[in-house]
Write a protein that holds these residues in place. Structure first.
Motif, mmCIF file in Angstrom:
data_model
loop_
_atom_site.group_PDB
_atom_site.id
_atom_site.type_symbol
_atom_site.label_atom_id
_atom_site.label_comp_id
_atom_site.label_asym_id
_atom_site.label_seq_id
_atom_site.Cartn_x
_atom_site.Cartn_y
_atom_site.Cartn_z
ATOM 1 N N ALA A 52 0.837 -1.198 0.000
ATOM 2 C CA ALA A 52 0.000 0.000 0.000
ATOM 3 C C ALA A 52 0.875 1.252 0.000
ATOM 4 O O ALA A 52 0.557 2.234 -0.674
ATOM 5 C CB ALA A 52 -0.931 -0.017 1.205
ATOM 6 N N ASP A 65 -9.730 4.881 1.482
ATOM 7 C CA ASP A 65 -8.835 3.932 2.152
ATOM 8 C C ASP A 65 -9.715 3.162 3.128
ATOM 9 O O ASP A 65 -10.079 3.675 4.184
ATOM 10 C CB ASP A 65 -7.711 4.664 2.874
ATOM 11 C CG ASP A 65 -6.670 3.730 3.480
ATOM 12 O OD1 ASP A 65 -6.947 2.521 3.615
ATOM 13 O OD2 ASP A 65 -5.589 4.226 3.826
ATOM 14 N N ARG A 72 -7.732 -4.670 2.789
ATOM 15 C CA ARG A 72 -7.651 -3.218 2.673
ATOM 16 C C ARG A 72 -7.852 -2.856 1.206
ATOM 17 O O ARG A 72 -7.351 -3.535 0.315
ATOM 18 C CB ARG A 72 -6.301 -2.714 3.157
ATOM 19 C CG ARG A 72 -6.168 -1.202 3.130
ATOM 20 C CD ARG A 72 -4.830 -0.772 3.665
ATOM 21 N NE ARG A 72 -4.701 0.685 3.690
ATOM 22 C CZ ARG A 72 -3.562 1.324 3.935
ATOM 23 N NH1 ARG A 72 -2.458 0.635 4.209
ATOM 24 N NH2 ARG A 72 -3.536 2.638 3.925
ATOM 25 N N LEU A 74 -7.615 0.474 -1.476
ATOM 26 C CA LEU A 74 -7.299 1.859 -1.792
ATOM 27 C C LEU A 74 -7.937 2.168 -3.130
ATOM 28 O O LEU A 74 -7.854 1.367 -4.066
ATOM 29 C CB LEU A 74 -5.786 2.091 -1.877
ATOM 30 C CG LEU A 74 -4.981 1.843 -0.607
ATOM 31 C CD1 LEU A 74 -3.503 2.165 -0.849
ATOM 32 C CD2 LEU A 74 -5.510 2.644 0.566
ATOM 33 N N PHE A 87 -5.683 -5.260 -1.045
ATOM 34 C CA PHE A 87 -4.480 -5.756 -0.387
ATOM 35 C C PHE A 87 -4.829 -6.835 0.631
ATOM 36 O O PHE A 87 -5.735 -6.664 1.442
ATOM 37 C CB PHE A 87 -3.765 -4.608 0.342
ATOM 38 C CG PHE A 87 -3.330 -3.498 -0.561
ATOM 39 C CD1 PHE A 87 -2.052 -3.486 -1.089
ATOM 40 C CD2 PHE A 87 -4.195 -2.468 -0.897
ATOM 41 C CE1 PHE A 87 -1.640 -2.460 -1.935
ATOM 42 C CE2 PHE A 87 -3.803 -1.440 -1.736
ATOM 43 C CZ PHE A 87 -2.525 -1.432 -2.259
#
Length: 122
Positions: A52, A65, A72, A74, A87
């Protein structure tokens, strides 16, 4: 006969106490935790495998985010496209890396991730 009548309550009490099960001396077994899931990327583009932090150095501050559980996401947006980078840690204890990328045009049509990466880097 009186002796016999006197013995009846004692016998009845003895029968009641035998019906109660003894307390468990060991706790019930606890279910083991499931093994960790190993995430293997199925895409092949320049973002797969990046951290990230690396993508933030590449594109700047993300529009979104979002962290949910171990995942995760983004999201970066430009005039030509929107890109979502997901991620996950490839194995327990490892740092999360990009494992999936979605790219689309601002009106929602699918876009090619590498073209979107190039447009966002300009």
């Amino acid at each position: 006969m009186n002796r016999l009548l006197a013995a009846v309550p004692i016998l009845l009490l003895g029968a009641c106490s035998a019906a109660v099960p003894p307390p468990r001396s060991t706790p019930p077994p606890v279910a083991a935790a499931p093994p960790p899931t190993v995430v293997r990327p199925v895409q092949n583009n320049s973002l797969i495998g990046q951290s990230a932090d690396a993508t933030q150095r590449m594109f700047g501050k993300p529009r979104l985010d979002v962290t949910e559980g171990a995942a995760r996401k983004l999201q970066y947006e430009g005039s030509a496209c929107v890109i979502d980078i997901y991620f996950y840690a490839p194995r327990a204890g490892a740092d999360a890396v990009a494992t999936h990328v979605d790219a689309r045009t601002p009106d929602g049509r699918n876009a090619e991730p590498e073209s979107c990466v190039a447009a966002l880097r300009r």
